[in-house]
Design a protein around this motif. Structure first.
Motif, PDB file in Angstrom:
ATOM      1  N   THR A  40      43.866  37.322  41.550  1.00 31.17           N
ATOM      2  CA  THR A  40      43.361  38.671  41.274  1.00 31.17           C
ATOM      3  C   THR A  40      44.207  39.371  40.235  1.00 31.17           C
ATOM      4  O   THR A  40      43.688  39.981  39.291  1.00 31.17           O
ATOM      5  CB  THR A  40      43.337  39.501  42.571  1.00 31.17           C
ATOM      6  OG1 THR A  40      42.483  38.868  43.523  1.00 31.17           O
ATOM      7  CG2 THR A  40      42.828  40.907  42.301  1.00 31.17           C
ATOM      8  N   VAL A 206      45.876  42.113  48.590  1.00 31.86           N
ATOM      9  CA  VAL A 206      44.585  42.483  48.000  1.00 31.86           C
ATOM     10  C   VAL A 206      43.679  42.996  49.115  1.00 31.86           C
ATOM     11  O   VAL A 206      43.547  42.367  50.155  1.00 31.86           O
ATOM     12  CB  VAL A 206      43.910  41.283  47.305  1.00 31.86           C
ATOM     13  CG1 VAL A 206      42.505  41.650  46.819  1.00 31.86           C
ATOM     14  CG2 VAL A 206      44.765  40.805  46.132  1.00 31.86           C
ATOM     15  N   GLN A 208      39.779  43.919  49.622  1.00 27.22           N
ATOM     16  CA  GLN A 208      38.545  43.599  48.912  1.00 27.22           C
ATOM     17  C   GLN A 208      37.624  44.796  48.690  1.00 27.22           C
ATOM     18  O   GLN A 208      36.835  44.816  47.750  1.00 27.22           O
ATOM     19  CB  GLN A 208      37.781  42.505  49.669  1.00 27.22           C
ATOM     20  CG  GLN A 208      38.453  41.144  49.633  1.00 27.22           C
ATOM     21  CD  GLN A 208      38.585  40.588  48.219  1.00 27.22           C
ATOM     22  OE1 GLN A 208      37.757  40.848  47.342  1.00 27.22           O
ATOM     23  NE2 GLN A 208      39.646  39.833  47.986  1.00 27.22           N
ATOM     24  N   ARG A 238      35.636  45.596  40.241  1.00 29.97           N
ATOM     25  CA  ARG A 238      35.612  44.194  40.628  1.00 29.97           C
ATOM     26  C   ARG A 238      34.949  43.299  39.566  1.00 29.97           C
ATOM     27  O   ARG A 238      35.016  42.070  39.668  1.00 29.97           O
ATOM     28  CB  ARG A 238      34.915  44.014  41.978  1.00 29.97           C
ATOM     29  CG  ARG A 238      33.472  44.378  42.042  1.00 29.97           C
ATOM     30  CD  ARG A 238      32.878  44.108  43.424  1.00 29.97           C
ATOM     31  NE  ARG A 238      33.414  45.014  44.437  1.00 29.97           N
ATOM     32  CZ  ARG A 238      34.337  44.672  45.324  1.00 29.97           C
ATOM     33  NH1 ARG A 238      34.847  43.461  45.338  1.00 29.97           N
ATOM     34  NH2 ARG A 238      34.748  45.545  46.223  1.00 29.97           N
TER      35      ARG A 238
END
Length: 287
Positions: A40, A206, A208, A238
């Motif tokens: 990410t 992270v 989501q 995202r």
């Protein structure tokens, strides 16, 4: 007897309740994970590297337009009951010179009418040797950031060295990263290194599903403050992995604030370079 406490922000404090404050939003607390952290952060750093960042010239100002809300809680000592409020979402505009020695902050309802000067523009500033020092870049300024190494490990040491506050050093460092990206223009190579540096802070995970103050949803780099039970979330789109804003969520009850309470929300709506203090992008005039 009712004692009211406002959350400290870079703009000051607010302790208003009732009509001037609203009940804090409550969300489901999603568990964070470090499993996808490296991948990410790589996407976030790649997006930051590709960003076209304008170069502010001497005499120009960095302009940040945000929507924000911070915690304001009250405790009734007669009944021993606590209530958690937040400021209504409101606009916050800030102008900073590239070296951050001069600037202006306008936050209607939370600052004096018309705004307040920052740095040497603040009438209460304390110059050295009787005068303001010109050409000396303040920490976290654009000039200061541009001079930092675009190496994550070296930059992380700099972030830790500049972090101050009552929280543990790792949380202080993570909050420092938030402070930089919320109200500053960060050179693209430095921004990419800064996100990679943030991922090296112990405890970063992270999440989501998060949301900024403008209601934009995304994923977040987050860290839980073990002392207060509050999780700071840096929210990214995202799809584009662009930075959107931040959110503070209470994960564990602390000082009467229940889990799931959103104690802070910010959203960066516009980031630009303008020719004068209090000038808005494309307006040709001043605020």
């Amino acid at each position: 007897a009712v004692f009211t406490v406002g959350a400290l922000t870079s703009g000051g404090t607010d302790g208003r309740t009732g009509a001037d404050a609203v009940a804090a939003p409550v969300v489901a607390v999603e568990e964070g994970s470090a499993i996808q952290l490296v991948a990410t952060v790589q996407r976030i750093a790649d997006a930051a590297s590709a960003q076209q960042v304008p170069e502010p010239k001497p005499g120009q100002y960095i302009y940040i337009n945000s929507k924000v809300s911070f915690l304001s809680s009250s405790h009734n000592f007669d009944t021993n009951e606590s209530r958690t409020w937040v400021q209504p979402l409101h606009q916050r505009e800030i102008w900073k010179s590239p070296d951050a020695r001069r600037g202006w902050l306008d936050e209607p309802g939370y600052q004096p009418k018309g705004g307040i000067g920052l740095g040497s523009d603040n009438p209460h500033s304390t110059p050295r040797n009787g005068k303001d020092i010109e050409g000396e870049a303040a920490p976290l300024s654009y000039v200061w950031l541009k001079a930092q190494p675009a190496d994550p490990q070296a930059l992380l040491k700099t972030v830790y060295a500049s972090a101050r506050g009552p929280r543990d050093r790792d949380q202080q460092a993570f909050e420092r990263v938030k402070e930089i990206i919320n109200e500053q223009l960060v050179p693209a190579p430095t921004a990419a290194a800064l996100y990679r540096a943030a991922a090296k802070i112990p405890g970063v995970v992270v999440v989501q599903n998060s949301q900024d103050a403008a209601g934009r949803t995304g994923l977040a780099l987050a860290r839980l403050d073990d002392r207060t039970g509050e999780r700071t979330e840096l929210v990214f789109d995202r799809t584009t992995f662009a930075y959107l804003g931040s959110r503070g969520v209470q994960v564990r009850e602390y000082d009467g604030v229940k889990p799931g309470t959103v104690v802070e929300r910010t959203a960066v709506l516009e980031r630009a370079v303008v020719d004068a203090q209090k000038m808005r992008p494309g307006s040709g005039g001043t605020a």
